[in-house]
Motif scaffolding. Structure first.
Motif, PDB file in Angstrom:
ATOM      1  N   GLY A 185      -5.993   6.534  -1.461  1.00 56.18           N
ATOM      2  CA  GLY A 185      -5.492   6.751  -2.817  1.00 56.18           C
ATOM      3  C   GLY A 185      -5.136   5.497  -3.589  1.00 56.18           C
ATOM      4  N   ILE A 186      -5.139   4.328  -2.962  1.00 54.72           N
ATOM      5  CA  ILE A 186      -4.697   3.108  -3.667  1.00 54.72           C
ATOM      6  C   ILE A 186      -5.727   2.681  -4.723  1.00 54.72           C
ATOM      7  CG2 ILE A 186      -4.156   0.653  -3.379  1.00 54.72           C
ATOM      8  CD1 ILE A 186      -1.921   2.456  -2.429  1.00 54.72           C
ATOM      9  N   ALA A 187      -6.992   2.675  -4.363  1.00 52.89           N
ATOM     10  CA  ALA A 187      -8.019   2.274  -5.346  1.00 52.89           C
ATOM     11  C   ALA A 187      -8.040   3.276  -6.503  1.00 52.89           C
ATOM     12  CB  ALA A 187      -9.383   2.175  -4.676  1.00 52.89           C
ATOM     13  N   ASP A 188      -7.901   4.558  -6.198  1.00 59.61           N
ATOM     14  CA  ASP A 188      -7.862   5.581  -7.255  1.00 59.61           C
ATOM     15  C   ASP A 188      -6.691   5.357  -8.189  1.00 59.61           C
ATOM     16  OD1 ASP A 188     -10.072   6.971  -6.670  1.00 59.61           O
ATOM     17  OD2 ASP A 188      -9.063   8.711  -5.734  1.00 59.61           O
ATOM     18  N   LEU A 189      -5.551   5.060  -7.591  1.00 62.44           N
ATOM     19  CA  LEU A 189      -4.352   4.823  -8.394  1.00 62.44           C
ATOM     20  C   LEU A 189      -4.575   3.651  -9.351  1.00 62.44           C
ATOM     21  CD1 LEU A 189      -1.383   5.779  -8.652  1.00 62.44           C
ATOM     22  CD2 LEU A 189      -0.792   4.043  -6.944  1.00 62.44           C
ATOM     23  N   ASP A 246       0.824  -1.217   0.000  1.00 63.20           N
ATOM     24  CA  ASP A 246       0.000   0.000   0.000  1.00 63.20           C
ATOM     25  C   ASP A 246       0.860   1.270   0.000  1.00 63.20           C
ATOM     26  OD1 ASP A 246       1.011  -0.381   2.515  1.00 63.20           O
ATOM     27  OD2 ASP A 246      -0.851   0.043   3.580  1.00 63.20           O
ATOM     28  N   GLU A 247       2.153   1.101  -0.206  1.00 62.16           N
ATOM     29  CA  GLU A 247       3.041   2.265  -0.343  1.00 62.16           C
ATOM     30  C   GLU A 247       3.761   2.132  -1.676  1.00 62.16           C
ATOM     31  OE1 GLU A 247       5.566   3.169   3.104  1.00 62.16           O
ATOM     32  OE2 GLU A 247       4.253   1.859   4.280  1.00 62.16           O
ATOM     33  N   PRO A 248       3.089   2.567  -2.777  1.00 59.44           N
ATOM     34  CA  PRO A 248       3.669   2.363  -4.106  1.00 59.44           C
ATOM     35  C   PRO A 248       5.116   2.861  -4.163  1.00 59.44           C
ATOM     36  CG  PRO A 248       1.447   3.223  -4.286  1.00 59.44           C
ATOM     37  CD  PRO A 248       1.786   3.253  -2.822  1.00 59.44           C
ATOM     38  N   GLY A 249       5.970   2.039  -4.761  1.00 62.50           N
ATOM     39  CA  GLY A 249       7.377   2.418  -4.897  1.00 62.50           C
ATOM     40  C   GLY A 249       8.225   2.001  -3.695  1.00 62.50           C
ATOM     41  N   HIS A 250       7.597   1.445  -2.664  1.00 65.08           N
ATOM     42  CA  HIS A 250       8.384   1.019  -1.499  1.00 65.08           C
ATOM     43  C   HIS A 250       9.370  -0.062  -1.953  1.00 65.08           C
ATOM     44  CE1 HIS A 250       9.450  -0.556   2.438  1.00 65.08           C
ATOM     45  NE2 HIS A 250       8.873   0.505   2.981  1.00 65.08           N
ATOM     46  N   LEU A 283       0.886 -14.172  -3.480  1.00 62.83           N
ATOM     47  CA  LEU A 283       1.659 -13.189  -2.712  1.00 62.83           C
ATOM     48  C   LEU A 283       0.841 -11.937  -2.388  1.00 62.83           C
ATOM     49  CD1 LEU A 283       4.459 -12.145  -1.718  1.00 62.83           C
ATOM     50  CD2 LEU A 283       4.942 -11.442  -4.066  1.00 62.83           C
ATOM     51  N   ALA A 284      -0.085 -11.571  -3.276  1.00 63.98           N
ATOM     52  CA  ALA A 284      -0.706 -10.235  -3.177  1.00 63.98           C
ATOM     53  C   ALA A 284      -1.911 -10.202  -2.251  1.00 63.98           C
ATOM     54  CB  ALA A 284      -1.136  -9.774  -4.565  1.00 63.98           C
ATOM     55  N   ASN A 285      -1.996  -9.162  -1.441  1.00 64.37           N
ATOM     56  CA  ASN A 285      -3.210  -8.789  -0.709  1.00 64.37           C
ATOM     57  C   ASN A 285      -3.979  -7.765  -1.562  1.00 64.37           C
ATOM     58  OD1 ASN A 285      -1.435  -6.680  -0.590  1.00 64.37           O
ATOM     59  ND2 ASN A 285      -1.369  -6.540   1.642  1.00 64.37           N
ATOM     60  N   SER A 286      -4.928  -7.050  -0.963  1.00 63.86           N
ATOM     61  CA  SER A 286      -5.710  -6.089  -1.755  1.00 63.86           C
ATOM     62  C   SER A 286      -4.822  -5.075  -2.457  1.00 63.86           C
ATOM     63  CB  SER A 286      -6.688  -5.315  -0.861  1.00 63.86           C
ATOM     64  OG  SER A 286      -7.721  -6.150  -0.424  1.00 63.86           O
ATOM     65  N   ALA A 287      -3.903  -4.470  -1.699  1.00 64.54           N
ATOM     66  CA  ALA A 287      -3.070  -3.423  -2.304  1.00 64.54           C
ATOM     67  C   ALA A 287      -2.234  -3.998  -3.434  1.00 64.54           C
ATOM     68  CB  ALA A 287      -2.186  -2.778  -1.242  1.00 64.54           C
ATOM     69  N   GLY A 288      -1.692  -5.206  -3.215  1.00 61.62           N
ATOM     70  CA  GLY A 288      -0.917  -5.850  -4.264  1.00 61.62           C
ATOM     71  C   GLY A 288      -1.781  -6.122  -5.488  1.00 61.62           C
ATOM     72  N   ALA A 289      -2.978  -6.647  -5.238  1.00 61.08           N
ATOM     73  CA  ALA A 289      -3.889  -6.938  -6.353  1.00 61.08           C
ATOM     74  C   ALA A 289      -4.227  -5.652  -7.105  1.00 61.08           C
ATOM     75  CB  ALA A 289      -5.157  -7.598  -5.830  1.00 61.08           C
ATOM     76  N   LEU A 290      -4.368  -4.553  -6.371  1.00 62.88           N
ATOM     77  CA  LEU A 290      -4.782  -3.304  -7.006  1.00 62.88           C
ATOM     78  C   LEU A 290      -3.647  -2.648  -7.789  1.00 62.88           C
ATOM     79  CD1 LEU A 290      -7.010  -1.856  -4.140  1.00 62.88           C
ATOM     80  CD2 LEU A 290      -7.775  -2.291  -6.482  1.00 62.88           C
ATOM     81  N   VAL A 291      -2.464  -2.553  -7.195  1.00 67.03           N
ATOM     82  CA  VAL A 291      -1.443  -1.692  -7.816  1.00 67.03           C
ATOM     83  C   VAL A 291      -0.090  -2.355  -8.075  1.00 67.03           C
ATOM     84  CG1 VAL A 291      -2.476   0.474  -7.022  1.00 67.03           C
ATOM     85  CG2 VAL A 291      -0.813  -0.664  -5.548  1.00 67.03           C
ATOM     86  N   VAL A 292       0.016  -3.668  -7.837  1.00 72.29           N
ATOM     87  CA  VAL A 292       1.303  -4.328  -8.125  1.00 72.29           C
ATOM     88  C   VAL A 292       1.046  -5.538  -9.030  1.00 72.29           C
ATOM     89  CG1 VAL A 292       3.453  -5.201  -7.135  1.00 72.29           C
ATOM     90  CG2 VAL A 292       2.008  -3.698  -5.739  1.00 72.29           C
ATOM     91  N   GLY A 344      -8.902  -8.995   0.795  1.00 76.60           N
ATOM     92  CA  GLY A 344      -9.775  -8.776   1.949  1.00 76.60           C
ATOM     93  C   GLY A 344     -10.418  -7.413   1.868  1.00 76.60           C
ATOM     94  N   ILE A 345      -9.724  -6.420   2.393  1.00 71.79           N
ATOM     95  CA  ILE A 345     -10.331  -5.113   2.650  1.00 71.79           C
ATOM     96  C   ILE A 345     -11.007  -4.496   1.415  1.00 71.79           C
ATOM     97  CG2 ILE A 345      -8.265  -3.653   2.238  1.00 71.79           C
ATOM     98  CD1 ILE A 345     -10.616  -3.302   5.261  1.00 71.79           C
ATOM     99  N   ALA A 346     -10.407  -4.673   0.251  1.00 69.33           N
ATOM    100  CA  ALA A 346     -10.975  -4.037  -0.947  1.00 69.33           C
ATOM    101  C   ALA A 346     -12.342  -4.626  -1.286  1.00 69.33           C
ATOM    102  CB  ALA A 346     -10.019  -4.186  -2.126  1.00 69.33           C
ATOM    103  N   ALA A 347     -12.539  -5.907  -0.985  1.00 71.70           N
ATOM    104  CA  ALA A 347     -13.850  -6.515  -1.252  1.00 71.70           C
ATOM    105  C   ALA A 347     -14.926  -5.875  -0.387  1.00 71.70           C
ATOM    106  CB  ALA A 347     -13.791  -8.022  -1.004  1.00 71.70           C
ATOM    107  N   TYR A 348     -14.507  -5.415   0.804  1.00 67.28           N
ATOM    108  CA  TYR A 348     -15.466  -4.744   1.689  1.00 67.28           C
ATOM    109  C   TYR A 348     -15.599  -3.255   1.343  1.00 67.28           C
ATOM    110  CZ  TYR A 348     -14.749  -9.155   4.020  1.00 67.28           C
ATOM    111  OH  TYR A 348     -14.671 -10.507   4.268  1.00 67.28           O
ATOM    112  N   GLY A 349     -14.945  -2.862   0.259  1.00 73.21           N
ATOM    113  CA  GLY A 349     -15.122  -1.507  -0.276  1.00 73.21           C
ATOM    114  C   GLY A 349     -14.264  -0.456   0.389  1.00 73.21           C
ATOM    115  N   ILE A 350     -13.235  -0.904   1.090  1.00 66.79           N
ATOM    116  CA  ILE A 350     -12.384   0.048   1.814  1.00 66.79           C
ATOM    117  C   ILE A 350     -10.992   0.029   1.206  1.00 66.79           C
ATOM    118  CG2 ILE A 350     -11.368   0.565   4.071  1.00 66.79           C
ATOM    119  CD1 ILE A 350     -13.945  -0.609   5.282  1.00 66.79           C
TER     120      ILE A 350
END
Ligand code: PLP
Length: 401
Positions: free
Chosen positions: A257-261, A193-197, A226-235, A246-252
Protein backbone atom coordinates in the motif's frame (compact mmCIF):
# COMPACT_ATOMS: atom_id res chain seq x y z
CA UNK A 1 37.95 -29.93 20.11
CA UNK A 2 39.06 -26.55 18.80
CA UNK A 3 41.89 -25.00 20.75
CA UNK A 4 41.32 -21.24 20.73
CA UNK A 5 45.04 -20.50 20.82
CA UNK A 6 45.52 -22.61 17.72
CA UNK A 7 42.44 -22.11 15.53
CA UNK A 8 42.00 -24.31 12.46
CA UNK A 9 43.16 -22.77 9.19
CA UNK A 10 40.40 -21.97 6.74
CA UNK A 11 40.50 -24.63 4.04
CA UNK A 12 41.62 -23.36 0.67
CA UNK A 13 41.66 -19.74 1.75
CA UNK A 14 44.60 -18.92 -0.49
CA UNK A 15 43.21 -20.42 -3.69
CA UNK A 16 41.10 -18.34 -6.07
CA UNK A 17 37.34 -18.65 -5.70
CA UNK A 18 35.95 -21.49 -7.79
CA UNK A 19 33.23 -20.48 -10.25
CA UNK A 20 29.74 -21.19 -8.97
CA UNK A 21 28.17 -24.16 -10.70
CA UNK A 22 24.85 -22.79 -11.79
CA UNK A 23 21.60 -23.83 -13.39
CA UNK A 24 21.25 -23.83 -17.17
CA UNK A 25 19.36 -20.74 -18.32
CA UNK A 26 16.93 -22.90 -20.31
CA UNK A 27 15.96 -24.66 -17.10
CA UNK A 28 15.52 -21.64 -14.84
CA UNK A 29 16.35 -17.98 -14.95
CA UNK A 30 15.59 -14.57 -13.51
CA UNK A 31 14.76 -12.09 -16.23
CA UNK A 32 15.65 -8.55 -15.25
CA UNK A 33 13.69 -5.89 -17.09
CA UNK A 34 16.07 -2.94 -17.09
CA UNK A 35 13.54 -0.77 -18.92
CA UNK A 36 11.14 -1.26 -15.99
CA UNK A 37 14.00 -0.47 -13.60
CA UNK A 38 14.74 2.75 -15.42
CA UNK A 39 11.06 3.67 -15.62
CA UNK A 40 10.75 3.17 -11.87
CA UNK A 41 13.76 5.41 -11.33
CA UNK A 42 12.29 8.12 -13.57
CA UNK A 43 8.94 7.85 -11.76
CA UNK A 44 10.61 8.09 -8.36
CA UNK A 45 12.77 11.03 -9.44
CA UNK A 46 9.65 12.90 -10.57
CA UNK A 47 7.97 12.05 -7.29
CA UNK A 48 10.77 13.39 -5.08
CA UNK A 49 11.06 16.60 -7.08
CA UNK A 50 14.12 18.64 -6.16
CA UNK A 51 15.84 16.02 -4.01
CA UNK A 52 18.68 14.09 -5.64
CA UNK A 53 18.46 10.33 -5.82
CA UNK A 54 20.90 7.68 -4.67
CA UNK A 55 19.97 4.30 -6.10
CA UNK A 56 20.96 1.53 -3.70
CA UNK A 57 22.55 -1.42 -5.49
CA UNK A 58 23.99 -3.37 -2.54
CA UNK A 59 23.40 -7.10 -2.12
CA UNK A 60 23.95 -7.64 -5.84
CA UNK A 61 21.37 -5.03 -6.73
CA UNK A 62 18.82 -6.63 -4.37
CA UNK A 63 19.41 -9.87 -6.28
CA UNK A 64 18.97 -8.23 -9.69
CA UNK A 65 22.68 -7.86 -10.52
CA UNK A 66 24.67 -4.97 -9.07
CA UNK A 67 26.75 -4.01 -12.06
CA UNK A 68 23.99 -4.22 -14.66
CA UNK A 69 21.60 -2.26 -12.44
CA UNK A 70 24.27 0.31 -11.63
CA UNK A 71 24.96 0.85 -15.32
CA UNK A 72 21.25 1.14 -16.09
CA UNK A 73 20.82 3.66 -13.28
CA UNK A 74 23.71 5.75 -14.59
CA UNK A 75 22.21 5.65 -18.10
CA UNK A 76 19.13 7.18 -16.50
CA UNK A 77 21.24 10.02 -15.16
CA UNK A 78 21.35 8.85 -11.53
CA UNK A 79 24.04 10.87 -9.78
CA UNK A 80 24.57 8.66 -6.75
CA UNK A 81 24.83 4.93 -6.10
CA UNK A 82 24.82 3.40 -2.64
CA UNK A 83 26.25 0.12 -1.38
CA UNK A 84 26.84 -1.37 2.03
CA UNK A 85 30.35 -2.80 1.78
CA UNK A 86 33.73 -1.59 0.52
CA UNK A 87 34.02 -4.71 -1.62
CA UNK A 88 30.78 -3.84 -3.39
CA UNK A 89 32.01 -0.28 -3.97
CA UNK A 90 35.34 -1.46 -5.35
CA UNK A 91 33.62 -3.97 -7.64
CA UNK A 92 31.61 -1.10 -9.07
CA UNK A 93 34.75 0.94 -9.61
CA UNK A 94 36.41 -2.07 -11.29
CA UNK A 95 33.38 -2.32 -13.58
CA UNK A 96 34.13 1.21 -14.76
CA UNK A 97 31.70 3.19 -12.64
CA UNK A 98 33.04 6.69 -12.01
CA UNK A 99 30.09 8.56 -10.49
CA UNK A 100 29.32 9.46 -6.87
CA UNK A 101 29.24 6.26 -4.88
CA UNK A 102 28.83 5.75 -1.16
CA UNK A 103 29.67 2.76 1.07
CA UNK A 104 28.41 2.65 4.64
CA UNK A 105 29.27 -0.56 6.43
CA UNK A 106 32.75 -1.90 7.13
CA UNK A 107 34.55 -3.96 9.69
CA UNK A 108 37.14 -2.96 12.24
CA UNK A 109 40.07 -4.46 10.34
CA UNK A 110 39.23 -3.24 6.85
CA UNK A 111 41.75 -0.95 5.21
CA UNK A 112 39.82 2.08 3.98
CA UNK A 113 42.65 3.30 1.73
CA UNK A 114 41.37 1.59 -1.44
CA UNK A 115 37.99 3.28 -0.95
CA UNK A 116 39.49 6.73 -0.56
CA UNK A 117 41.86 6.09 -3.47
CA UNK A 118 38.89 5.01 -5.61
CA UNK A 119 37.00 8.21 -4.81
CA UNK A 120 34.25 6.43 -2.88
CA UNK A 121 32.28 8.42 -0.30
CA UNK A 122 32.45 6.68 3.08
CA UNK A 123 30.25 6.80 6.15
CA UNK A 124 31.77 7.49 9.57
CA UNK A 125 30.01 7.25 12.90
CA UNK A 126 32.82 7.48 15.43
CA UNK A 127 36.07 9.28 16.14
CA UNK A 128 37.82 5.98 15.58
CA UNK A 129 36.40 5.73 12.05
CA UNK A 130 37.38 9.37 11.38
CA UNK A 131 40.96 8.64 12.39
CA UNK A 132 41.05 5.57 10.13
CA UNK A 133 39.79 7.72 7.27
CA UNK A 134 42.42 10.37 8.01
CA UNK A 135 45.11 7.65 7.87
CA UNK A 136 43.62 6.28 4.63
CA UNK A 137 43.62 9.76 3.13
CA UNK A 138 47.30 10.13 4.03
CA UNK A 139 48.18 6.87 2.28
CA UNK A 140 45.93 7.56 -0.71
CA UNK A 141 47.24 11.13 -0.91
CA UNK A 142 43.79 12.59 -1.35
CA UNK A 143 41.15 13.79 1.09
CA UNK A 144 38.49 11.30 2.13
CA UNK A 145 34.87 12.22 1.39
CA UNK A 146 32.92 11.50 4.53
CA UNK A 147 29.24 11.28 5.51
CA UNK A 148 28.76 11.53 9.27
CA UNK A 149 26.08 9.20 10.54
CA UNK A 150 23.80 10.13 13.41
CA UNK A 151 21.56 7.58 15.12
CA UNK A 152 18.24 9.43 15.08
CA UNK A 153 16.33 6.57 16.64
CA UNK A 154 16.84 3.33 14.72
CA UNK A 155 19.39 2.24 17.34
CA UNK A 156 21.38 0.48 14.66
CA UNK A 157 24.38 2.22 13.13
CA UNK A 158 25.32 5.85 13.79
CA UNK A 159 26.59 8.04 16.62
CA UNK A 160 24.13 8.54 19.43
CA UNK A 161 22.87 12.04 20.12
CA UNK A 162 25.00 12.33 23.27
CA UNK A 163 28.23 11.97 21.28
CA UNK A 164 27.20 13.80 18.12
CA UNK A 165 28.59 17.26 18.82
CA UNK A 166 31.99 15.81 19.79
CA UNK A 167 32.05 13.74 16.60
CA UNK A 168 31.29 16.85 14.53
CA UNK A 169 34.17 18.65 16.21
CA UNK A 170 36.61 15.81 15.57
CA UNK A 171 35.49 15.76 11.93
CA UNK A 172 35.78 19.56 11.64
CA UNK A 173 39.34 19.38 12.96
CA UNK A 174 40.24 16.68 10.43
CA UNK A 175 38.60 18.73 7.71
CA UNK A 176 40.63 21.80 8.69
CA UNK A 177 43.80 19.70 8.35
CA UNK A 178 42.84 18.88 4.75
CA UNK A 179 42.59 15.12 5.40
CA UNK A 180 38.90 14.87 4.72
CA UNK A 181 35.84 16.68 3.62
CA UNK A 182 32.52 16.19 5.36
CA UNK A 183 30.16 16.08 2.40
CA UNK A 184 27.17 14.48 4.09
CA UNK A 185 25.21 14.08 7.30
CA UNK A 186 22.90 11.13 7.25
CA UNK A 187 20.70 8.73 9.13
CA UNK A 188 18.15 5.97 8.52
CA UNK A 189 14.44 5.72 9.32
CA UNK A 190 12.97 2.96 11.47
CA UNK A 191 9.35 2.86 10.32
CA UNK A 192 8.83 5.02 7.24
CA UNK A 193 6.72 2.19 5.80
CA UNK A 194 4.21 2.61 8.63
CA UNK A 195 2.58 5.99 7.89
CA UNK A 196 1.85 7.90 11.08
CA UNK A 197 4.36 5.92 13.15
CA UNK A 198 5.51 8.32 15.91
CA UNK A 199 9.18 7.53 15.24
CA UNK A 200 9.04 9.26 11.84
CA UNK A 201 8.54 12.83 13.09
CA UNK A 202 10.79 12.18 16.06
CA UNK A 203 13.64 11.06 13.80
CA UNK A 204 13.19 14.04 11.48
CA UNK A 205 13.39 16.36 14.48
CA UNK A 206 16.61 14.75 15.74
CA UNK A 207 18.05 14.85 12.21
CA UNK A 208 17.35 18.57 11.92
CA UNK A 209 19.01 19.14 15.28
CA UNK A 210 22.02 17.09 14.13
CA UNK A 211 22.48 19.07 10.93
CA UNK A 212 22.26 22.33 12.91
CA UNK A 213 24.91 21.03 15.32
CA UNK A 214 27.13 20.08 12.40
CA UNK A 215 26.78 23.59 10.98
CA UNK A 216 27.54 25.04 14.37
CA UNK A 217 30.74 23.00 14.47
CA UNK A 218 31.74 24.58 11.16
CA UNK A 219 30.75 21.73 8.82
CA UNK A 220 28.99 22.45 5.53
CA UNK A 221 27.75 19.08 4.22
CA UNK A 222 25.96 19.45 0.89
CA UNK A 223 24.09 16.15 1.22
CA UNK A 224 21.73 15.71 4.15
CA UNK A 225 19.99 12.37 3.69
CA UNK A 226 17.56 10.36 5.76
CA UNK A 227 14.91 8.76 3.52
CA UNK A 228 14.81 5.23 2.13
CA UNK A 229 12.18 4.18 -0.45
CA UNK A 230 9.26 4.48 1.95
CA UNK A 231 10.50 7.85 3.16
CA UNK A 232 10.97 9.05 -0.41
CA UNK A 233 7.48 7.84 -1.30
CA UNK A 234 5.35 9.02 1.61
CA UNK A 235 7.37 11.28 3.94
CA UNK A 236 8.14 14.48 2.03
CA UNK A 237 9.71 16.09 5.12
CA UNK A 238 12.34 13.33 5.19
CA UNK A 239 13.67 13.97 1.69
CA UNK A 240 16.17 16.75 2.46
CA UNK A 241 18.90 16.94 -0.26
CA UNK A 242 19.10 13.29 -1.25
CA UNK A 243 16.97 10.15 -0.95
CA UNK A 244 18.43 6.64 -0.87
CA UNK A 245 16.11 4.48 -2.89
CA UNK A 246 16.50 0.73 -3.07
CA UNK A 247 13.48 -1.53 -3.17
CA UNK A 248 11.15 0.87 -4.99
CA UNK A 249 13.59 1.15 -7.90
CA UNK A 250 13.28 -2.62 -8.29
CA UNK A 251 9.52 -2.13 -8.50
CA UNK A 252 8.64 -3.60 -5.13
CA UNK A 253 6.58 -1.84 -2.51
CA UNK A 254 8.47 -1.23 0.75
CA UNK A 255 5.27 -2.47 2.43
CA UNK A 256 1.81 -3.19 1.02
CA UNK A 257 0.00 0.00 0.00
CA UNK A 258 2.92 2.46 0.27
CA UNK A 259 3.36 3.08 -3.47
CA UNK A 260 -0.43 3.43 -3.84
CA UNK A 261 -0.54 5.90 -0.99
CA UNK A 262 2.12 7.94 -2.81
CA UNK A 263 0.16 7.65 -6.08
CA UNK A 264 3.19 6.04 -7.70
CA UNK A 265 3.02 3.17 -10.14
CA UNK A 266 6.01 0.80 -9.93
CA UNK A 267 6.75 -2.23 -12.10
CA UNK A 268 8.49 -5.25 -10.57
CA UNK A 269 11.78 -5.71 -12.40
CA UNK A 270 12.47 -9.41 -11.78
CA UNK A 271 10.56 -12.34 -13.28
CA UNK A 272 11.61 -15.70 -11.89
CA UNK A 273 10.94 -18.58 -14.17
CA UNK A 274 11.59 -22.31 -14.31
CA UNK A 275 10.28 -25.24 -16.28
CA UNK A 276 8.60 -28.51 -15.53
CA UNK A 277 11.30 -31.15 -15.54
CA UNK A 278 9.02 -34.00 -14.55
CA UNK A 279 5.25 -34.55 -14.76
CA UNK A 280 3.49 -37.53 -13.23
CA UNK A 281 0.22 -38.63 -11.71
CA UNK A 282 -0.19 -39.79 -8.14
CA UNK A 283 -3.07 -41.54 -6.46
CA UNK A 284 -5.18 -40.63 -3.43
CA UNK A 285 -3.20 -41.17 -0.23
CA UNK A 286 0.23 -40.55 -1.75
CA UNK A 287 2.43 -38.21 0.31
CA UNK A 288 4.54 -35.54 -1.39
CA UNK A 289 8.13 -34.43 -0.67
CA UNK A 290 10.11 -34.69 2.60
CA UNK A 291 8.04 -35.54 5.62
CA UNK A 292 4.88 -36.07 3.57
CA UNK A 293 3.52 -32.75 4.85
CA UNK A 294 0.95 -32.91 2.03
CA UNK A 295 -0.98 -36.05 1.16
CA UNK A 296 -3.21 -36.21 -1.94
CA UNK A 297 -6.91 -36.60 -1.12
CA UNK A 298 -7.64 -37.62 -4.69
CA UNK A 299 -5.55 -38.52 -7.74
CA UNK A 300 -3.71 -35.57 -9.24
CA UNK A 301 -0.83 -34.59 -11.52
CA UNK A 302 2.40 -33.24 -10.07
CA UNK A 303 5.01 -31.12 -11.80
CA UNK A 304 8.61 -30.81 -10.64
CA UNK A 305 10.33 -27.39 -10.70
CA UNK A 306 14.15 -27.41 -10.44
CA UNK A 307 14.60 -24.52 -7.99
CA UNK A 308 14.88 -24.88 -4.23
CA UNK A 309 15.88 -23.16 -1.05
CA UNK A 310 19.52 -23.15 -2.18
CA UNK A 311 18.29 -20.83 -4.92
CA UNK A 312 16.36 -18.62 -2.51
CA UNK A 313 12.95 -20.28 -2.75
CA UNK A 314 11.79 -19.90 0.85
CA UNK A 315 11.22 -23.17 2.67
CA UNK A 316 8.42 -21.23 4.36
CA UNK A 317 6.77 -21.42 0.95
CA UNK A 318 6.15 -25.14 1.49
CA UNK A 319 2.41 -25.78 1.04
CA UNK A 320 1.88 -22.01 0.95
CA UNK A 321 2.98 -20.50 -2.34
CA UNK A 322 1.52 -20.48 -5.84
CA UNK A 323 3.16 -20.29 -9.25
CA UNK A 324 1.68 -20.10 -12.72
CA UNK A 325 1.84 -22.91 -15.22
CA UNK A 326 0.21 -22.34 -18.60
CA UNK A 327 -1.65 -19.17 -17.49
CA UNK A 328 -3.18 -20.75 -14.39
CA UNK A 329 -2.17 -20.85 -10.76
CA UNK A 330 -0.74 -24.02 -9.24
CA UNK A 331 0.00 -24.64 -5.55
CA UNK A 332 3.33 -25.81 -4.19
CA UNK A 333 2.70 -29.17 -2.50
CA UNK A 334 4.86 -30.53 0.26
CA UNK A 335 8.18 -29.14 1.39
CA UNK A 336 10.42 -26.98 -0.76
CA UNK A 337 13.69 -28.95 -1.03
CA UNK A 338 17.23 -27.68 -1.58
CA UNK A 339 17.09 -27.81 -5.38
CA UNK A 340 13.48 -28.49 -6.30
CA UNK A 341 9.83 -28.29 -5.39
CA UNK A 342 6.60 -29.92 -6.52
CA UNK A 343 3.46 -28.22 -7.82
CA UNK A 344 -0.06 -29.56 -8.12
CA UNK A 345 -1.19 -29.34 -11.74
CA UNK A 346 -4.64 -30.85 -11.04
CA UNK A 347 -6.16 -34.19 -12.02
CA UNK A 348 -6.83 -33.39 -15.68
CA UNK A 349 -3.59 -31.53 -16.39
CA UNK A 350 -2.33 -31.43 -19.96
CA UNK A 351 1.00 -29.87 -19.00
CA UNK A 352 4.13 -31.58 -20.23
CA UNK A 353 7.79 -31.66 -19.38
CA UNK A 354 9.44 -28.48 -20.64
CA UNK A 355 6.44 -26.21 -20.01
CA UNK A 356 7.22 -22.83 -18.44
CA UNK A 357 6.57 -22.11 -14.79
CA UNK A 358 6.48 -18.48 -13.64
CA UNK A 359 7.24 -18.23 -9.95
CA UNK A 360 6.75 -14.47 -9.70
CA UNK A 361 6.88 -11.45 -11.96
CA UNK A 362 5.20 -8.10 -12.54
CA UNK A 363 1.75 -9.70 -12.10
CA UNK A 364 0.47 -8.44 -15.43
CA UNK A 365 -0.50 -11.87 -16.77
CA UNK A 366 -1.94 -13.26 -13.58
CA UNK A 367 1.34 -14.54 -12.20
CA UNK A 368 2.11 -13.94 -8.52
CA UNK A 369 4.36 -11.04 -7.56
CA UNK A 370 7.27 -11.01 -5.11
CA UNK A 371 4.90 -9.18 -2.75
CA UNK A 372 2.45 -12.11 -3.00
CA UNK A 373 5.28 -14.48 -2.16
CA UNK A 374 6.26 -12.24 0.77
CA UNK A 375 2.71 -12.39 2.14
CA UNK A 376 2.50 -16.16 1.73
CA UNK A 377 5.90 -16.67 3.36
CA UNK A 378 5.34 -14.13 6.14
CA UNK A 379 8.26 -11.96 5.07
CA UNK A 380 8.98 -8.86 3.00
CA UNK A 381 9.44 -8.43 -0.75
CA UNK A 382 13.08 -7.45 -0.12
CA UNK A 383 13.87 -10.92 1.20
CA UNK A 384 12.18 -12.69 -1.68
CA UNK A 385 14.28 -11.01 -4.37
CA UNK A 386 17.60 -10.57 -2.57
CA UNK A 387 17.75 -14.26 -1.72
CA UNK A 388 17.50 -15.50 -5.28
CA UNK A 389 20.75 -17.38 -5.38
CA UNK A 390 23.89 -17.31 -7.45
CA UNK A 391 22.98 -20.53 -9.29
CA UNK A 392 20.06 -18.80 -11.01
CA UNK A 393 21.20 -17.18 -14.26
CA UNK A 394 20.14 -13.55 -14.74
CA UNK A 395 19.02 -12.51 -18.19
CA UNK A 396 18.84 -8.79 -18.92
CA UNK A 397 16.30 -7.25 -21.25
CA UNK A 398 15.79 -3.60 -22.02
CA UNK A 399 13.45 -2.38 -24.68
CA UNK A 400 13.91 1.22 -25.77
CA UNK A 401 12.60 3.72 -23.27
C1 PLP B 1 21.36 2.67 5.03
C2 PLP B 1 20.36 2.32 3.98
N1 PLP B 1 19.84 3.29 3.21
C3 PLP B 1 18.94 3.03 2.25
C4 PLP B 1 18.51 1.75 2.02
C5 PLP B 1 17.48 1.51 0.95
O1 PLP B 1 16.28 1.09 1.56
P1 PLP B 1 15.01 0.74 0.67
O2 PLP B 1 15.38 -0.48 -0.08
O3 PLP B 1 13.94 0.53 1.68
O4 PLP B 1 14.80 1.90 -0.22
C6 PLP B 1 19.01 0.71 2.80
C7 PLP B 1 18.55 -0.66 2.56
O5 PLP B 1 18.35 -1.47 3.41
C8 PLP B 1 19.97 1.00 3.80
O6 PLP B 1 20.50 0.04 4.56
Amino acid sequence: MINSSNPPKPVGSSSPAAPVAGIDAQTARATIDLAAFRRNIATLQRHVGGAEMMVVVKADGYGHGMIECARAARRSGVGWLGVATPTEALQLRQSGDEGRLMAWLYGVDEDLTPLVAADVDVSAQSAEQISRLVAAAGTAERPARVHLKIDTGLSRNGMRVEGWRALCEVAAEAEASGALEVVGVWSHLAAADEPGHPSIDAQIEVFEWATAQAADAGLRPAARHLANSAGALVVPAARFDLVRVGIAAYGIDPAPGIADLAGVDLTPVMTLQGQLVNVKTIKAGDGVSYGHTWVAEKPTTLGLVPLGYADGIPRHGSNAVQVTVGQRRADIRGRVCMDQFVVDLGPAAADVVGDDVILFGPGRDGEPTAMDWARWCDTIGYEIVTRIGVRVPRRYVEEDL
